[in-house]
Design an enzyme around this catalytic site. Structure first.
Site, mmCIF file in Angstrom:
data_model
loop_
_atom_site.group_PDB
_atom_site.id
_atom_site.type_symbol
_atom_site.label_atom_id
_atom_site.label_comp_id
_atom_site.label_asym_id
_atom_site.label_seq_id
_atom_site.Cartn_x
_atom_site.Cartn_y
_atom_site.Cartn_z
ATOM 1 N N LYS A 3 0.842 -1.201 0.000
ATOM 2 C CA LYS A 3 0.000 0.000 0.000
ATOM 3 C C LYS A 3 0.874 1.246 0.000
ATOM 4 C CE LYS A 3 -1.914 2.405 3.359
ATOM 5 N NZ LYS A 3 -1.798 3.792 2.849
ATOM 6 N N GLU A 36 10.612 0.652 10.040
ATOM 7 C CA GLU A 36 11.532 1.786 9.864
ATOM 8 C C GLU A 36 10.759 3.027 10.258
ATOM 9 O OE1 GLU A 36 14.582 1.578 9.113
ATOM 10 O OE2 GLU A 36 14.890 -0.258 7.964
ATOM 11 N N CYS A 49 13.122 10.732 7.433
ATOM 12 C CA CYS A 49 13.129 10.190 8.792
ATOM 13 C C CYS A 49 14.500 10.334 9.442
ATOM 14 C CB CYS A 49 12.677 8.739 8.796
ATOM 15 S SG CYS A 49 13.497 7.752 7.536
ATOM 16 N N GLU A 74 9.700 14.818 16.196
ATOM 17 C CA GLU A 74 10.039 14.834 14.785
ATOM 18 C C GLU A 74 9.119 15.822 14.066
ATOM 19 O OE1 GLU A 74 9.325 11.137 12.640
ATOM 20 O OE2 GLU A 74 11.206 11.448 11.556
#
Lengths: 304, 482
Positions: free
Chosen positions: B184, B258, B292, B389
């Site tokens: 997906k 991840e 990331c 983040e």
């Protein structure tokens, strides 16, 4: 352990051992003040073991975290020597281990000897791995550019270990040695009903130059203490081997708690929701070491 | 520094042929959804609607998993490694042949500068297939254990920051090891994955080996929860990663995750300062900071902090922010309105908590989602902008005095994905690399990626590695002795 068979001629009253916890290189009783009866394979009284608590588990995590930088930073050669030293010390106390395994697991003398031999040899096997891991698992990466790029394994950190319920010594060594060989530190919940060989092992660890806090052993009720280790935010990974045949323990619940800080989880052997204890006499592979290793990759440009 | 004027240099979008709507790629062909709905995907630089895609239902996911299972049992799981490899080589070549088309489409759907999609995303995606193609018949040499075998059907859910590249990171190792996949793509960037379905057809890959289902979170959850999925691979936020870890707790499903990061980029006083400033810029403004492993926390040694800040701000004023299709553009559009809202909220919090905000004052296009390259100074470790983040073009600057302090601050985060170190002293680089609890350490460089180089995090940045022989291990089981 007490000697139950005493004849009239053997009149000396023996000095019995107190079985305690092993935390931070010391042998405390449970802070809870509790103990529980440990029985032998035939249901006879062996000893009163400390019944570890949530607080004991948390103290053990603190000790393991404190010990981690130095143990992880020790040379692989040094860790190998220390692990080999454990085998040497166990060999010297072989008769004691045989007697305890025999009593705990209800084995014949001969069978108990085989198990203890295998447990000692397992330390030797893992001792030899410490300075091989980086070369076997790491190396240079041939990237498409002017860079030096290298990957090497590093220990994950503090590892919670549910030791196997049935195999009280060989199973225990088979789950603890791979954790500490690579530089992790461990908080170990021993076999609930067969904890005595684990405490004797801690005495071997304490006299084998294994720094205090590298291995911490808690005896007690698995169902009571395991959830606190599984949910502890300063534990990086957990081995659920001892969830197999542990009373009141559902390993999926422990894995669920472990997800809260994304612990690396080694599930118990078996299919589906079952958990079985594997045959610890088989020669191990690298799986229990790699489960608690991180790969670190370092890049640097090349240039004149 | 004089700012050069550039004439517009737009890349042509004529190379892209978009359909008004797309179905789901299941069992080798595009099919209509059963019970799903549709949603629009927009160009974040203009808010222009690009196409309409399917929001796949649980029934659609079930069909896709069934197709993948049939393909695994019937064809792919039995095929020789050499033949699997040849299919992957084909895919790599087709990606190279159609690279420009993919680059333009990626930039349209994602908002990233064409020079990045053209020079980074697409070539690396092709390289990942080429690299893994070679592994397919050599797995017994990879040192993964005794008799490495595929898991079966793998469910993969990928993010919007590197859409095709993340697809390649997921699909290439899965297919090389003999698994079949249901993937997906992210809700806001589905188009290159759908174009990849066309590549799969051109390569004559057996039907069902690769299935692409578009959708949002519910579609992803249906994949995660599907009982016939053997393994999951996810790249995305730590929050969703934890949900996945909880979802599969107590099952025998495997997972690689991840997740997020809050990387420290550490500049020592003896660093090559011009290179370091370029590294700082690349570390946080590459791909609009939607990375990331972005170097979002700048740690500068105290005695050079003022100098570095001055040079950095001067450099940022030369960054060209605007039309992602322009070949001279350095910083493109924020991927979505939702992401822009998140960046705005966190930067407002940075100001409210007392950090000093600066941006490069560049003009922004009237339409689309945009955010100026922004730097916060006077940031302390407790500030949200030093802990959370942001996933945007926002840099938080902190200072340190000693290497020990730099390490302590760098490691003071639940994340552990990456870190940067800038110093001319070799022994310090190696010492720092040992101390940093992060999966990737870039020394005197930043944001470098390669299919041979394992990538992945420590702690709450997830588990498992992608790339290199390490990445293969996530896609095989071996005979274990307990």
């Amino acid at each position: 352990m007490p000697t139950n068979q005493r004849t009239a001629a053997d009149a000396r009253v023996d000095v019995r051992k107190t079985y305690k916890l092993y935390i931070g290189g010391k042998f405390p009783r449970s802070e809870s003040g509790r103990s529980y009866e440990v029985l032998d394979g035939r249901g006879r009284f062996l000893a009163n073991a400390s019944q570890g608590s949530r607080k004991d588990a948390r103290d053990a995590v603190v000790a393991a975290r404190a010990a981690f930088p130095k143990w992880a930073g020790a040379t692989a050669y040094n860790r190998g020597q220390v692990l080999y030293r454990v085998a040497e010390v166990m060999e010297g106390r072989r008769a004691q281990f045989v007697a305890e395994v025999r009593a705990s697991e209800g084995l014949t003398e001969r069978r108990a000897e085989t198990v203890v031999n295998a447990a000692i040899d397992r330390w030797v096997w893992y001792a030899g791995w410490t300075d091989k891991l980086a070369q076997v698992l790491g190396g240079l990466n041939p990237v498409a550019g002017p860079y030096f790029d290298i990957s090497a394994p590093e220990p994950t950190g503090v590892v919670g270990v549910l030791a196997p319920q049935r195999s009280s010594l060989l199973g225990l060594v088979s789950v603890v040695a791979p954790v500490i060989a690579s530089g992790n530190t461990a908080v170990v919940l021993t076999s609930e009903l067969r904890p005595l060989p684990a405490i004797t092992l801690s005495e071997a660890l304490a006299t084998s130059d294994v720094p205090g806090g590298v291995v911490n052993l808690i005896t007690g009720r698995t169902a009571e203490v395991a959830p606190w280790i599984a949910s502890h935010r300063d534990v990086n990974a957990i081995d659920l081997a001892g969830a197999a045949k542990a009373e009141g323990v559902v390993w999926g619940d422990l894995e669920l708690a472990a997800a809260e800080n994304l612990k690396r989880v080694v599930r118990p052997a078996g299919e589906g929701t079952d958990a079985v204890e594997p045959d610890w006499t088989r020669t191990p592979d690298m799986a229990r070491m790699t489960a608690f290793l991180e790969t670190k990759t370092v890049w640097h440009p090349k240039g004149r | 520094m004089a700012k050069f004027e550039y004439a517009p240099a737009p890349e042509s979008r004529a190379v892209v042929d978009l359909a008004p709507s797309y179905g789901l790629f299941i069992n080798g062909e595009f099919t209509e959804s059963q019970g799903g709905s549709a949603f629009k995907t927009v160009n974040p630089a203009t808010e222009e609607v690009l196409s309409e895609v399917t929001d796949a239902s649980a029934a659609d996911v079930d069909r896709a998993v069934a197709a993948a299972r049939r393909a695994y049992n019937g064809v792919w799981g039995r095929m020789s490694g050499a033949d699997r490899g040849k299919y992957l080589f084909r895919i790599a070549r087709i990606l190279q042949e159609r690279a420009r088309e993919f680059a333009v489409l990626e930039t349209l759907d994602n908002g990233k500068p064409i020079k990045e999609s053209r020079d980074v995303d697409i070539p690396l995606a092709a390289a990942h297939f080429f690299y893994h193609a070679g592994w397919a018949d050599k797995l017994e040499y990879a040192g993964l254990g005794t008799n490495p075998r595929a898991h079966g059907v793998v469910g993969q859910v990928i993010p919007w920051n590197f859409p095709l590249l993340m697809l390649a990171w997921k699909i290439a190792p899965a297919l090389a090891t003999g698994n079949t996949v249901v993937l997906k793509p992210a809700e806001t960037t589905p188009l290159t994955a759908l174009l990849f379905a066309d590549v799969v057809q051109q390569a004559d890959l057996p039907p069902g080996v690769v299935n692409i289902v578009t959708g949002a979170g519910a579609t992803g959850q249906a994949i995660v929860d599907h009982p016939d999925i053997d393994k999951l691979a996810f790249t995305g936020s730590t929050g969703v990663g934890k949900m996945i870890a909880r979802s599969i707790a107590g099952t025998r499903k495997k997972a690689t995750l991840e997740l997020g990061g809050k990387a420290a980029n550490i500049i020592f006083e003896d660093a090559a300062i011009h290179q370091a400033v370029e590294g700082i810029v690349n570390g946080i403004f590459f791909n609009q900071g939607h990375v990331c492993c972005a170097g979002s926390r700048l740690l500068v040694q105290e005695n050079i902090a003022e100098d570095v800040e001055r040079r950095l701000k001067r450099r940022l004023q030369t960054l060209r922010v605007g039309d992602p299709l322009d070949k001279n553009t350095d910083v493109g559009a924020i991927n979505s309105k939702a992401q822009l809202t998140r960046i705005t909220e966190l930067t407002d919090a940075g100001e409210a908590e007392g950090a000093e905000r600066w941006d490069n004052g560049c003009e922004l296009p009237a339409k689309g989602f945009w955010f100026r390259p922004t730097v916060f100074t006077g940031v302390s470790q407790g500030h949200r902008i030093a802990q959370e983040e942001i996933f945007g073009p926002v840099l938080s600057v902190l200072t340190f005095r000693t290497p020990q302090e730099a390490v302590a601050k760098a490691n003071n985060t639940p994340y552990g994905l990456s870190a940067g170190v800038w110093t001319e002293k070799g022994s310090r680089i190696l010492w720092m690399a040992d101390q940093l609890r992060a999966g990737v350490v870039w020394a005197n460089t930043f944001n470098k990626f390669d299919p041979t180089s394992p990538f992945g995090g420590y702690k709450e940045s997830g588990y498992g590695r992608e790339g290199g022989r390490h990445g293969l291990s996530a896609y095989v089981t071996t005979e274990s002795n307990g």
